[in-house]
Design a protein around this motif. Sequence first.
Motif, PDB file in Angstrom:
ATOM      1  N   ALA A 195     -12.121  -4.642   4.191  1.00 21.57           N
ATOM      2  CA  ALA A 195     -11.904  -5.783   4.486  1.00 21.57           C
ATOM      3  C   ALA A 195     -10.729  -6.614   5.386  1.00 21.57           C
ATOM      4  O   ALA A 195     -10.889  -7.173   6.376  1.00 21.57           O
ATOM      5  N   TRP A 220       0.902  -1.103   0.152  1.00 20.88           N
ATOM      6  CA  TRP A 220      -0.049  -0.098   0.015  1.00 20.88           C
ATOM      7  C   TRP A 220       0.794   1.181   0.113  1.00 20.88           C
ATOM      8  O   TRP A 220       1.966   1.195   0.286  1.00 20.88           O
ATOM      9  N   ALA A 261     -12.966  -8.932  -0.588  1.00 19.44           N
ATOM     10  CA  ALA A 261     -11.703  -8.286  -1.103  1.00 19.44           C
ATOM     11  C   ALA A 261     -10.360  -8.451  -0.145  1.00 19.44           C
ATOM     12  O   ALA A 261      -9.389  -7.956  -0.441  1.00 19.44           O
ATOM     13  N   LEU A 262     -10.642  -9.347   0.735  1.00 24.92           N
ATOM     14  CA  LEU A 262      -9.612  -9.615   1.740  1.00 24.92           C
ATOM     15  C   LEU A 262      -8.784 -10.490   0.906  1.00 24.92           C
ATOM     16  O   LEU A 262      -9.076 -11.614   0.444  1.00 24.92           O
ATOM     17  N   THR A 263      -7.346 -10.303   0.887  1.00 26.03           N
ATOM     18  CA  THR A 263      -6.254 -11.109   0.370  1.00 26.03           C
ATOM     19  C   THR A 263      -5.467 -11.767   1.309  1.00 26.03           C
ATOM     20  O   THR A 263      -5.619 -11.527   2.542  1.00 26.03           O
ATOM     21  N   SER A 313      -8.481   0.376  -2.751  1.00 26.60           N
ATOM     22  CA  SER A 313     -10.015   0.295  -2.697  1.00 26.60           C
ATOM     23  C   SER A 313     -10.709   0.412  -1.235  1.00 26.60           C
ATOM     24  O   SER A 313     -10.138  -0.490  -0.333  1.00 26.60           O
ATOM     25  N   ARG A 373     -13.097  -0.898  -0.145  1.00 29.47           N
ATOM     26  CA  ARG A 373     -13.494  -2.324   0.323  1.00 29.47           C
ATOM     27  C   ARG A 373     -12.209  -3.236   0.761  1.00 29.47           C
ATOM     28  O   ARG A 373     -12.452  -3.915   1.578  1.00 29.47           O
ATOM     29  N   GLU A 374     -11.336  -2.842   0.121  1.00 29.84           N
ATOM     30  CA  GLU A 374      -9.969  -3.763   0.543  1.00 29.84           C
ATOM     31  C   GLU A 374      -9.790  -3.259   1.969  1.00 29.84           C
ATOM     32  O   GLU A 374      -9.152  -4.110   3.071  1.00 29.84           O
ATOM     33  N   GLY A 397      -3.574  -9.351   3.424  1.00 26.48           N
ATOM     34  CA  GLY A 397      -4.365  -8.585   4.443  1.00 26.48           C
ATOM     35  C   GLY A 397      -4.613  -9.284   5.621  1.00 26.48           C
ATOM     36  O   GLY A 397      -4.568  -8.781   6.882  1.00 26.48           O
TER      37      GLY A 397
END
Length: 423
Positions: free
Chosen positions: A385, A118, A315-317, A379, A381-382, A320
């Motif tokens: 999340a 990020w 949207a969670l990786t 994002s 949403r990310e 994350g």
Amino acid sequence: MTIADAVFAFLGVGALLAAVLPRVVAGRPLSMPLVFLAGGIVVYLLPLPLPAIDPVENRLLAEHITEICVIVALMGAGLALNRPVGRRRWATTWRLLGVTMPLTVALTGLVAWWLLDWPPAAALLLAAVLAPTDPVLASEVRVGEPTEDEHDEDEVRFALTSEAGLNDGLAFPLTYAAVALAAAAGGGWSGDWVGAWLAQDVAFRCAVGVLSGWLVGRLLGWLFFQARSPVLRLSEHREGFVALGATFLSYGVTELLGGYGFLAVFTTACSIRAAERAHGFHNVLHDFVEQIERLFTAVVLFLLGAFIALGGLAALTWQGAVAGLAVLLVIRPLSGWAGLLGTGLGNKERWVIAGYGIRGIGSLYYLAYALGQQGFAVSPREVWAVVTFTVLASVVLHGVTAGPVVTRLDRLRGTAPPPAGGQ
């Protein structure tokens, strides 16, 4: 069945459960927040006509609901503390604020920048919103009801309660720094914002928050306990809703003056407590605030569960998720341990304080607020999340372990737990 009918039914069930659950789960590997969070997930997985829950689309609503929950919890935390404010009496608290919190912010920001890739502003935002411990969620690690004895608080519960009461307000300057950094990045890199941020968002707003809260608390303390007229001496009428008046007055006046309302509310509560420590009216105020806090906590956690069930973590990786777990399992415990070196606390007490830096509703508030001020090149949403996953993991991890761990700690130290005063 209409949506309104379903909402009323769930509100009724939720209110009743909020009254019953604290006693049912006390000392067990379970917590009221965890039950309501799981309930929100389960209910919203059922084919029922319920309204959609989306804090990204309904950012302002999410901001204000969480805002009210936090300020009510801050009033309750301040009213519960028996120990007068002082440099030595609150030495553990000052270390958690002055050492642990900055370390947590720095390490969380580095993880977000390196692992999530990020930009600096978004990394700082994540660090800011996950920095404060929550005054709402962990009843087992909070002090109990107000008593007359300032020594009637063990250091673990006192440290976590007082830390949560103050660092929710101190996270605001960090949030403003993330907003300013994002604005600077969007308009060409510049460090011109730093001076204004230090003067306005750190020095001025913190000073106004503490001073305003202290003055409002002194005024209300005089009104409650010392006013000559029995009509104005509200402690004689024992009406608990007065605590809400004190909460909203302190918060509103301070925000109008440009200060940090979170700091003001906690300071007001401590000032009211100091006005007359032995009076039973403190218990009336505290009990009423606690009941309101429980209701708001139930609502917010249920809605958070609903958001998760409706795809809030889509949207969670994996990066994350690792970052969120790192905050809870590595960054906060190690930062807490470092901050408490030299305090004279035993290893067990130090690890419990360091490990139970619970993330919760305050993080949701700061995120909703910040995303309404500035874009962060990531994002929304990310970001939601990652923060939602961290709060979910904290509610599960700390909710399951807090009761047994603190009960065992009390047993090892040969001390009885304080009267239950939390969720």
